[in-house]
Design a protein around this motif. Structure first.
Motif, PDB file in Angstrom:
ATOM      1  N   LEU A   1       0.848  -1.187   0.000  1.00 22.39           N
ATOM      2  CA  LEU A   1       0.000   0.000   0.000  1.00 22.39           C
ATOM      3  C   LEU A   1       0.885   1.239   0.000  1.00 22.39           C
ATOM      4  O   LEU A   1       1.785   1.367   0.838  1.00 22.39           O
ATOM      5  CB  LEU A   1      -0.902   0.014   1.233  1.00 22.39           C
ATOM      6  N   ILE A   2       0.644   2.137  -0.957  1.00 18.24           N
ATOM      7  CA  ILE A   2       1.384   3.392  -1.034  1.00 18.24           C
ATOM      8  C   ILE A   2       0.461   4.525  -0.623  1.00 18.24           C
ATOM      9  O   ILE A   2      -0.535   4.801  -1.288  1.00 18.24           O
ATOM     10  CB  ILE A   2       1.916   3.643  -2.459  1.00 18.24           C
ATOM     11  N   MET A   3       0.781   5.180   0.496  1.00 20.00           N
ATOM     12  CA  MET A   3      -0.020   6.306   0.983  1.00 20.00           C
ATOM     13  C   MET A   3       0.537   7.607   0.434  1.00 20.00           C
ATOM     14  O   MET A   3       1.614   8.055   0.798  1.00 20.00           O
ATOM     15  CB  MET A   3       0.027   6.333   2.515  1.00 20.00           C
TER      16      MET A   3
ATOM     17  N   VAL B   1       5.787  -1.133 -12.152  1.00 20.41           N
ATOM     18  CA  VAL B   1       5.907  -2.245 -13.096  1.00 20.41           C
ATOM     19  C   VAL B   1       7.265  -2.920 -12.967  1.00 20.41           C
ATOM     20  O   VAL B   1       7.370  -4.150 -12.835  1.00 20.41           O
ATOM     21  CB  VAL B   1       5.679  -1.767 -14.540  1.00 20.41           C
ATOM     22  N   GLU B   2       8.328  -2.121 -12.990  1.00 17.11           N
ATOM     23  CA  GLU B   2       9.685  -2.663 -12.965  1.00 17.11           C
ATOM     24  C   GLU B   2      10.016  -3.359 -11.650  1.00 17.11           C
ATOM     25  O   GLU B   2      10.806  -4.311 -11.619  1.00 17.11           O
ATOM     26  CB  GLU B   2      10.703  -1.538 -13.212  1.00 17.11           C
ATOM     27  N   SER B   3       9.405  -2.912 -10.568  1.00 16.22           N
ATOM     28  CA  SER B   3       9.702  -3.489  -9.260  1.00 16.22           C
ATOM     29  C   SER B   3       9.170  -4.903  -9.103  1.00 16.22           C
ATOM     30  O   SER B   3       9.668  -5.678  -8.286  1.00 16.22           O
ATOM     31  CB  SER B   3       9.111  -2.611  -8.153  1.00 16.22           C
ATOM     32  N   LYS B   4       8.122  -5.234  -9.894  1.00 18.94           N
ATOM     33  CA  LYS B   4       7.430  -6.524  -9.775  1.00 18.94           C
ATOM     34  C   LYS B   4       6.842  -6.738  -8.375  1.00 18.94           C
ATOM     35  O   LYS B   4       6.610  -7.870  -7.943  1.00 18.94           O
ATOM     36  CB  LYS B   4       8.355  -7.679 -10.153  1.00 18.94           C
ATOM     37  N   ALA B   5       6.610  -5.645  -7.662  1.00 18.81           N
ATOM     38  CA  ALA B   5       5.971  -5.740  -6.345  1.00 18.81           C
ATOM     39  C   ALA B   5       4.540  -6.232  -6.509  1.00 18.81           C
ATOM     40  O   ALA B   5       3.833  -5.858  -7.454  1.00 18.81           O
ATOM     41  CB  ALA B   5       5.991  -4.382  -5.651  1.00 18.81           C
ATOM     42  N   LYS B   6       4.111  -7.074  -5.584  1.00 22.30           N
ATOM     43  CA  LYS B   6       2.767  -7.654  -5.656  1.00 22.30           C
ATOM     44  C   LYS B   6       1.736  -6.715  -5.028  1.00 22.30           C
ATOM     45  O   LYS B   6       2.009  -6.036  -4.040  1.00 22.30           O
ATOM     46  CB  LYS B   6       2.743  -8.999  -4.930  1.00 22.30           C
ATOM     47  N   GLY B   7       0.549  -6.705  -5.619  1.00 26.84           N
ATOM     48  CA  GLY B   7      -0.597  -6.045  -5.018  1.00 26.84           C
ATOM     49  C   GLY B   7      -0.383  -4.603  -4.620  1.00 26.84           C
ATOM     50  O   GLY B   7      -0.712  -4.218  -3.502  1.00 26.84           O
ATOM     51  N   VAL B   8       0.152  -3.783  -5.526  1.00 29.31           N
ATOM     52  CA  VAL B   8       0.367  -2.365  -5.204  1.00 29.31           C
ATOM     53  C   VAL B   8      -0.964  -1.622  -5.275  1.00 29.31           C
ATOM     54  O   VAL B   8      -1.685  -1.688  -6.277  1.00 29.31           O
ATOM     55  CB  VAL B   8       1.390  -1.712  -6.156  1.00 29.31           C
ATOM     56  N   ILE B   9      -1.281  -0.915  -4.197  1.00 29.09           N
ATOM     57  CA  ILE B   9      -2.518  -0.144  -4.078  1.00 29.09           C
ATOM     58  C   ILE B   9      -2.153   1.258  -3.619  1.00 29.09           C
ATOM     59  O   ILE B   9      -1.346   1.419  -2.703  1.00 29.09           O
ATOM     60  CB  ILE B   9      -3.468  -0.787  -3.049  1.00 29.09           C
ATOM     61  N   ILE B  10      -2.739   2.266  -4.243  1.00 30.36           N
ATOM     62  CA  ILE B  10      -2.483   3.656  -3.851  1.00 30.36           C
ATOM     63  C   ILE B  10      -3.634   4.166  -2.994  1.00 30.36           C
ATOM     64  O   ILE B  10      -4.811   3.965  -3.325  1.00 30.36           O
ATOM     65  CB  ILE B  10      -2.302   4.546  -5.094  1.00 30.36           C
ATOM     66  N   LEU B  11      -3.307   4.809  -1.896  1.00 29.82           N
ATOM     67  CA  LEU B  11      -4.274   5.485  -1.039  1.00 29.82           C
ATOM     68  C   LEU B  11      -3.996   6.974  -1.083  1.00 29.82           C
ATOM     69  O   LEU B  11      -2.840   7.393  -1.147  1.00 29.82           O
ATOM     70  CB  LEU B  11      -4.173   4.973   0.403  1.00 29.82           C
ATOM     71  N   SER B  12      -5.052   7.788  -1.045  1.00 31.76           N
ATOM     72  CA  SER B  12      -4.870   9.235  -1.112  1.00 31.76           C
ATOM     73  C   SER B  12      -5.978   9.949  -0.352  1.00 31.76           C
ATOM     74  O   SER B  12      -6.960   9.332   0.060  1.00 31.76           O
ATOM     75  CB  SER B  12      -4.826   9.712  -2.579  1.00 31.76           C
TER      76      SER B  12
ATOM     77  N   VAL C   1      -5.258   0.751  -8.561  1.00 31.52           N
ATOM     78  CA  VAL C   1      -6.366   1.425  -7.885  1.00 31.52           C
ATOM     79  C   VAL C   1      -5.826   2.549  -7.019  1.00 31.52           C
ATOM     80  O   VAL C   1      -4.843   2.376  -6.291  1.00 31.52           O
ATOM     81  CB  VAL C   1      -7.179   0.442  -7.021  1.00 31.52           C
ATOM     82  N   ASP C   2      -6.463   3.709  -7.107  1.00 31.86           N
ATOM     83  CA  ASP C   2      -6.183   4.845  -6.227  1.00 31.86           C
ATOM     84  C   ASP C   2      -7.468   5.098  -5.439  1.00 31.86           C
ATOM     85  O   ASP C   2      -8.469   5.559  -5.983  1.00 31.86           O
ATOM     86  CB  ASP C   2      -5.796   6.064  -7.065  1.00 31.86           C
ATOM     87  N   PHE C   3      -7.429   4.777  -4.155  1.00 29.30           N
ATOM     88  CA  PHE C   3      -8.593   4.909  -3.274  1.00 29.30           C
ATOM     89  C   PHE C   3      -8.422   6.217  -2.502  1.00 29.30           C
ATOM     90  O   PHE C   3      -7.561   6.340  -1.646  1.00 29.30           O
ATOM     91  CB  PHE C   3      -8.651   3.708  -2.343  1.00 29.30           C
ATOM     92  N   THR C   4      -9.272   7.198  -2.805  1.00 31.65           N
ATOM     93  CA  THR C   4      -9.252   8.496  -2.139  1.00 31.65           C
ATOM     94  C   THR C   4     -10.285   8.521  -1.025  1.00 31.65           C
ATOM     95  O   THR C   4     -11.468   8.259  -1.267  1.00 31.65           O
ATOM     96  CB  THR C   4      -9.560   9.630  -3.137  1.00 31.65           C
ATOM     97  N   SER C   5      -9.845   8.846   0.195  1.00 29.09           N
ATOM     98  CA  SER C   5     -10.758   8.957   1.330  1.00 29.09           C
ATOM     99  C   SER C   5     -10.572  10.310   2.007  1.00 29.09           C
ATOM    100  O   SER C   5      -9.528  10.596   2.575  1.00 29.09           O
ATOM    101  CB  SER C   5     -10.506   7.837   2.338  1.00 29.09           C
ATOM    102  N   SER C   6     -11.624  11.148   1.950  1.00 29.20           N
ATOM    103  CA  SER C   6     -11.543  12.513   2.480  1.00 29.20           C
ATOM    104  C   SER C   6     -12.963  13.093   2.482  1.00 29.20           C
ATOM    105  O   SER C   6     -13.686  12.928   1.502  1.00 29.20           O
ATOM    106  CB  SER C   6     -10.628  13.334   1.565  1.00 29.20           C
TER     107      SER C   6
END
Length: 344
Positions: A217-219, A249-260, A281-286
């Motif tokens: 998860l990337i916040m 893409v290059e990192s091949k990290a699994k299940g990357v999800i963006i939160l904002s 997916v970019d999930f915005t919560s505000s």
């Protein structure tokens, strides 16, 4: 004979009711998620804080601040410190702190300057106040680095989650005002313009490439995918968006999800990225205590569903066995305002 027919009728009705009751008992229950993340942004301690009890009821493994923890907008360090302290006096939040690990990042209003970036005069001092509020130890490496970015790993029996918290303030280049339209800002194609700065970019690359987590998860305090509205967004730096997508893409990290956060609205954005095995997916919560209640629409080519302009918080239920994330925009008293499921 009449009594016999009455007996059969009663027997039939009893059997029918029993079958219905059996069906009710056997109704399929939703699987319990392996890991629950709750997050939100745009919060004022002086306003009613309605959600902390609901958030606790979700039994989250983690709470993530998405920025604008408080609204300070000041270059007075003591005033900034006192405004953070007010949030700690909110009873519901104090209960959450006792029960749930809390991490997060800042945005402009807790950074200290509306739409502020790298040129904010007291950003170093503001960083220390933020770290104090977050309970970061005095001997932490974060005390000596520039910027509040950090990574956190959580492992349960079913798998591992990594949360990468970005700082989109400390290094961010100047925004370009849009004088030709009603929008506030316009994109720049300047190759030297940055959201994260060189050191943080290198750090992020290492965090993703070295990750063995099932979900990453990337916040990001500001939106990544929604870039057409003319307010603050990674879309004002399109080359940085491309760089981030390429890195994922290059990192091949699994299940990357963006939160904002940031926007005072909540929404789901989803984009297909070339050579990425799953949609991004970019999930915005505000926001938590105030929202854009008069929202009347704005473009977002990646939006899934509708914009939620009520006050809300976000929940992500992660299931490791089926590699699925369930995203929920939540209102008061556990009301689900909108939801999205995505497989990885």
């Amino acid at each position: 004979m009449k009594q016999f027919y009455i007996f059969l009728t009663v027997l039939f009705l009893f059997s029918s009711c029993k079958q219905k009751a059996d069906k009710t008992v056997k109704a399929k229950e939703e699987p319990t998620p392996d890991f629950v993340v709750a997050f939100g942004s745009c919060n004022m301690s002086q306003e009613p804080n309605p959600f902390w009890d609901d958030i606790l009821d979700e039994n989250p493994n983690l709470w993530i601040w998405g920025g604008d923890i408080v609204y300070a907008d000041t270059d007075d360090v003591e005033r900034l410190r006192s405004i953070y302290a007010m949030q700690d006096t909110v009873a519901g939040y104090a209960e959450l702190k006792k029960e749930v690990p809390i991490i997060g990042t800042w945005d402009d209003h807790d950074f200290g300057l509306n739409d502020g970036g790298s040129d904010f005069a007291i950003k170093a001092e503001s960083q220390q106040v933020f770290l104090n509020f977050m309970g970061v130890p005095e001997d932490s490496e974060r005390r000596n680095q520039e910027g509040v970015y950090a990574s956190h790993e959580y492992e349960v029996s079913a798998g591992k989650v990594k949360v990468i918290v970005l700082d989109t303030r400390y290094f961010r280049s100047e925004l370009i005002k849009d004088e030709d339209s009603e929008k506030r800002y316009k994109p720049t194609t300047d190759s030297t313009a940055t959201v994260l700065g060189e050191v943080q970019w290198q750090w992020l690359e290492n965090q993703l490439k070295d990750s063995d987590a099932d979900f990453n998860l990337i916040m990001s305090s500001i939106q990544v995918l929604s870039g057409e509205h003319g307010f603050e967004t990674w879309g004002n730096f399109p080359l940085e968006v491309q760089k981030l997508e390429h890195l994922i893409v290059e990192s091949k990290a699994k299940g990357v999800i963006i939160l904002s956060g940031d926007r005072h609205i909540s929404e789901f954005s989803r984009a297909d990225v070339a050579d990425l095995a799953y949609p991004l997916v970019d999930f915005t919560s505000s926001g938590l205590t105030h929202s854009y209640s008069s929202f009347s629409g704005e473009p977002n080519q990646y939006r899934v569903g509708e914009v939620v302009s009520d006050k809300s918080y976000g929940v992500i239920n992660l299931n490791f066995e089926n590699k699925e994330a369930e995203f929920k925009i939540m209102g008061d008293n556990g009301v689900v305002l909108q939801e999205l499921k995505q497989s990885y």
